[in-house]
Design a protein around this motif. Structure first.
Motif, short mmCIF file in Angstrom:
data_model
loop_
_atom_site.label_atom_id
_atom_site.label_comp_id
_atom_site.label_asym_id
_atom_site.label_seq_id
_atom_site.Cartn_x
_atom_site.Cartn_y
_atom_site.Cartn_z
N ASP A 470 0.86 -1.43 0.02
CA ASP A 470 -0.27 -0.28 0.11
C ASP A 470 0.52 1.01 -0.20
N ILE A 471 0.47 2.03 -0.55
CA ILE A 471 1.78 3.02 -1.09
C ILE A 471 1.61 4.45 -0.05
N ALA A 472 0.77 4.45 0.64
CA ALA A 472 0.05 5.27 1.57
C ALA A 472 1.21 4.53 2.88
N LEU A 473 1.36 3.37 3.21
CA LEU A 473 1.74 3.10 4.08
C LEU A 473 3.39 2.87 3.80
N ARG A 474 3.90 2.85 2.65
CA ARG A 474 4.98 3.30 1.81
C ARG A 474 5.73 4.37 2.38
N ARG A 475 4.63 5.53 2.18
CA ARG A 475 5.34 7.04 2.63
C ARG A 475 5.13 7.37 3.52
N ARG A 476 4.64 6.40 4.80
CA ARG A 476 4.46 6.92 6.75
C ARG A 476 5.45 5.81 7.15
N PHE A 477 5.94 5.06 6.69
CA PHE A 477 7.10 3.72 7.63
C PHE A 477 8.64 4.15 7.02
N VAL A 478 9.47 3.92 7.64
CA VAL A 478 10.31 4.02 7.42
C VAL A 478 10.74 2.73 6.93
N PHE A 479 11.52 1.81 6.30
CA PHE A 479 11.66 0.40 5.99
C PHE A 479 13.31 -0.16 5.89
N LYS A 480 13.10 -0.68 6.58
CA LYS A 480 14.60 -1.15 7.64
C LYS A 480 14.64 -2.85 7.03
N GLU A 481 15.67 -3.03 6.33
CA GLU A 481 15.86 -3.98 5.25
C GLU A 481 16.56 -5.70 6.68
N MET A 482 16.00 -6.60 7.07
CA MET A 482 16.62 -7.99 7.61
C MET A 482 17.01 -8.78 6.92
N PRO A 483 18.01 -8.84 6.08
CA PRO A 483 18.09 -9.65 5.13
C PRO A 483 18.81 -11.20 5.59
N PRO A 484 19.14 -11.88 5.43
CA PRO A 484 20.39 -12.97 5.58
C PRO A 484 21.03 -13.33 6.64
N ARG A 485 21.74 -13.28 7.38
CA ARG A 485 22.83 -13.42 7.30
C ARG A 485 23.61 -14.31 7.80
N PRO A 486 24.75 -15.05 7.01
CA PRO A 486 24.91 -16.75 6.36
C PRO A 486 25.75 -16.59 8.34
N GLU A 487 26.53 -15.14 8.21
CA GLU A 487 27.87 -15.00 9.27
C GLU A 487 26.88 -15.53 10.45
N LEU A 488 26.18 -14.93 10.92
CA LEU A 488 25.80 -15.84 11.97
C LEU A 488 26.58 -17.54 12.15
N LEU A 489 26.38 -17.79 11.33
CA LEU A 489 26.28 -18.97 11.29
C LEU A 489 27.36 -19.72 11.10
N ALA A 490 28.52 -18.66 11.08
CA ALA A 490 30.30 -19.18 10.77
C ALA A 490 30.47 -20.38 12.13
N GLY A 491 31.66 -21.11 11.95
CA GLY A 491 31.62 -21.74 12.90
C GLY A 491 30.69 -23.20 12.63
N ILE A 492 29.47 -23.23 12.38
CA ILE A 492 28.32 -23.99 11.88
C ILE A 492 29.51 -25.56 11.83
N VAL A 493 29.28 -26.20 11.57
CA VAL A 493 29.92 -27.09 11.51
C VAL A 493 29.18 -28.43 11.03
N VAL A 494 28.43 -29.02 10.44
CA VAL A 494 28.16 -30.51 11.08
C VAL A 494 28.96 -31.39 10.13
N GLU A 495 29.53 -32.70 10.23
CA GLU A 495 29.84 -33.28 9.42
C GLU A 495 30.97 -33.03 8.73
N GLY A 496 31.03 -32.11 8.69
CA GLY A 496 31.94 -31.48 7.64
C GLY A 496 31.14 -30.35 6.81
N VAL A 497 29.95 -30.22 6.89
CA VAL A 497 28.98 -29.22 6.02
C VAL A 497 29.11 -27.61 6.93
#
Length: 703
Positions: A470-497
């Motif tokens: 809705d364009i009315a909503l877009r104009r009145r809100f600040v949008f903050k992107e929350m992308p995937p963050r693979p770096e938060l999974l760094a160090g997690i290894v499952v049998e070599g994966v």
């Protein structure tokens, strides 16, 4: 705006040449972002662009050209807007003390309206706790950042004090749920349904956030533990508000039931009924006029407390009865508010206060009744009465309130917000330079949105893209992107994966095949931090990842195979395989209908194979082979197949020396051996579990 900005820059001691360069850099960023930055006049709206082109932002490289000129320019423009905000006495309050030079760190007030958006599993709802504490208790957030337990506990404290409320939008959610609606309750007098306005979650939190004037603010010596407490309605707000005003002015309470009769001489209900009859109205003890008069004349006593309700969800005064019943003749014949008692007003609020301040539930629609121990919180009432309003306000916490709207894009925005979509703009809020108010349709009250109410929405981009919002909503809100963050999974290894690599490569393929709004979030894989096992990874893929890919690609199995790299892996490591059933087998050779060229099956065996996950990252990768157990321990020939159990518990099935897809064969052998496919909980066995049962049964059959 450009001229004013240049004057601001030169006013900070910079040369006119620098001011012109800053103007040019902002025009460059406007062209790059496709947003007219000089048309922005609120710091909250500009802040996402400052972050976008700042250090660590998505377009840092663009902001850093010309030795960081564009980045410095947009920060200077933020300082310019902040200086304008503070020069306006009606502007919303901010935590920024002054427009500081951009060479030093500056605290920026969180935006009043923001939406956290991203694909599923990126921690949007999880992040609302941090965003809320950044508004209500930023110092606590900084001190305990990283301590999730402490942050969650502090957030729950704000929930308990109604500083934070949470709502989820959905297709059936409406204006009546969000702002105000009508509810039917039985009228005690007529015994018919009566409709009255009920506040929705948005209106309720707006009223909590509104600064309240305490007209009367005594700190009485009252022991609420032993007092009887009554609820009273002093006239209907829309038609009989004069009654309430008279009561406050003359220190009394008035009851309208009684037909103007003087009940001074009554001793019991029978006397009340007799007086009604003498005046032409026949009632029984069950009729509400008798009940109301009995409570007011005979039930109430000196020293009792009275809570004056405003509708069923708010109250506007608390008093203590100081006199006996009196009959007060009225000048107007139709004015029946002639039953009177003297009171001392202890607290009088304008506007009214939510009943949850002292109650555990809403008021009933009765003119007068006793409040039982199950509905009145005497400890809260004692705190309210024993504390001055200013001190109480300090105890109750910050002025700000936060409304979290989960899945904001799933609701019909125009249907839910109605005319209030305009009022949530920072400049249109109460106290703003262009403040607006509306008359609500049901209560007929004047309503505006306070400047200390913060809205935090979350939006799943796979549900509806930003472009379709809705364009009315877009104009009145600040949008903050929350992308995937693979770096938060760094160090997690499952049998070599390496799980961070696994997520990254799948998301790159999804972006290429679909778009970035349908990527996979890192939250799906976070349980592997505590349980880095192939069994846990298998459950994540089987129960969450593959079903989500089916939804994303509308069961286009070829594309799902491309995401999982199955088209380049050995069949035993493929999650999706072509079915062995041909179209001609299903429909015959002469069939001319339009059908898919192939049918597909999910290879359950692959979920338990490490090589299946390694192959997603790179099809040539394979795990270091685990040694097979000795033949006597975990291998057997049965039904034309050789079954092996390896030291990592993997089950392998061979036919004529060639490894086969295990699960279909294991199910076939299980049926021959009478082995149940289901575990004790009723779920399907995985390959390792079913394989172990089949091998044990096969050994018994052979022996």
């Amino acid at each position: 705006m450009r001229k004013n900005f240049r004057e601001f820059v030169t006013g900070t001691g910079k040369q006119e040449k620098t001011a012109k360069e800053y103007t040019r850099f902002i025009e460059h960023l406007s062209e790059h972002s496709k947003i007219d930055i000089f048309a922005i006049n609120m710091p909250d709206v500009l802040m996402p662009l400052v972050e976008r082109y700042g250090s660590g932002g998505d377009d840092y490289a663009e902001g850093n050209i010309y030795h960081g000129g564009p980045r410095a320019a947009i920060k200077q423009y933020l300082a310019f807007l902040q200086s304008r905000t503070f020069s306006n006495p009606f502007a919303a309050q901010s935590t920024i003390p002054s427009a500081a030079p951009m060479t030093t760190p500056t605290l920026v007030r969180p935006p009043l309206n923001q939406i956290l958006y991203g694909p599923p599993g990126t921690g949007k709802t999880h992040s609302t706790i941090d965003e809320t504490l950044a508004i209500l208790d930023p110092s606590f957030l900084e001190q305990h950042r990283g301590d999730r337990g402490a942050l969650r506990a502090r957030f729950q404290e704000f929930e308990a004090s109604n500083h934070v409320r949470f709502v989820t939008f959905h297709q059936s959610f409406s204006y009546e749920d969000f702002v105000e609606g009508l509810r039917a309750d039985p009228d005690e007098a007529t015994r018919q349904l009566k409709f009255f306005p009920v506040d929705g979650v948005f209106k309720a939190i707006c009223e909590d956030a509104t600064a309240r004037k305490v007209v009367v603010d005594e700190v009485p010596d009252v022991d609420v533990s032993g007092n009887t407490i009554w609820k009273m309605s002093l006239g209907n707000r829309s038609e009989e508000n004069y009654v309430y005003e008279e009561c406050i002015e003359h220190d009394r309470i008035l009851l309208g039931w009684g037909h103007g009769i003087d009940f001074s001489a009554v001793k019991d209900k029978a006397d009340i009924i007799r007086l009604f009859a003498q005046n032409g109205t026949v009632y029984t003890t069950a009729d509400y006029p008798v009940t109301a008069v009995n409570a007011f004349v005979l039930g109430m006593g000196v020293g009792d407390l009275v809570v004056v309700a405003d509708g069923n969800s708010k109250f506007r005064a608390i008093g203590q009865i100081t006199g006996r019943y009196e009959h007060l003749p009225r000048e107007e014949a139709e004015d029946e508010f002639s039953q009177s008692r003297a009171v001392r007003w202890l607290k009088v609020f304008a506007p009214s206060t939510s009943c949850n301040v002292i109650m555990t539930k809403n008021f009933m629609m009765k003119a007068i009744y006793r409040l039982g121990a199950e509905v009145i919180d005497r400890e809260k009432l004692r705190d309210l009465l024993s504390t001055k309003a200013i001190a109480l306000h300090t105890q109750q916490g910050p002025d700000a309130r936060v409304l979290i709207i989960d899945e904001i894009n799933r609701g019909n925005i125009s249907r839910i917000f109605g005319e209030l979509i305009t009022l949530i703009e920072p400049s249109k809020r109460a106290g703003g330079g262009e403040a607006l108010s509306v008359t609500l349709p049901y209560s007929k009250e004047s309503f505006s949105v306070p400047s200390n109410l913060y809205l935090i929405g979350t939006m799943n981009t796979s549900d509806r893209s930003l472009s379709g919002l809705d364009i009315a909503l877009r104009r009145r809100f600040v949008f903050k992107e929350m992308p995937p963050r693979p770096e938060l999974l760094a160090g997690i290894v499952v049998e070599g994966v390496a799980i961070d690599q696994l997520l990254s490569v799948m998301n790159l393929r999804i972006e290429a095949l679909l778009d970035r709004e349908h990527c996979l979030g890192h939250a799906y894989f976070l349980p592997l931090k505590d349980e880095p096992s192939i069994e846990r990874l298998a459950r994540i893929f089987e129960q969450q990842i593959v079903p989500l890919l089916k939804e994303y690609f509308f069961e286009d199995w070829n594309r799902i195979r491309w995401v999982l790299n199955d088209h380049r892996k050995a069949p035993v490591n493929c999650f999706v395989l072509p079915s062995s059933v041909s179209i001609s087998t299903l429909f015959g050779d002469d069939f001319e209908g339009r059908v898919q060229e192939k049918t597909w099956i999910v290879n359950d065996d692959a979920f338990d194979r490490v090589d299946a996950y390694l192959g997603i990252i790179e099809h040539t990768k394979s795990a270091v082979k685990a040694a097979a157990l000795s033949a006597s321990e975990a291998s057997i020939e049965f039904g034309g197949f050789r079954l092996e159990r390896w030291t990592d518990k993997t089950i392998k099935v061979y036919q004529n020396g060639v490894e086969q897809v295990a699960m279909p064969i294991l199910k076939k052998l299980a049926d021959q051996l009478g082995v149940n496919h289901l575990n004790p909980q009723g779920g399907q066995h995985n390959t390792r579990q079913l394989g172990a049962h089949v091998m044990a049964a096969a050994k018994q059959a052979v022996n």
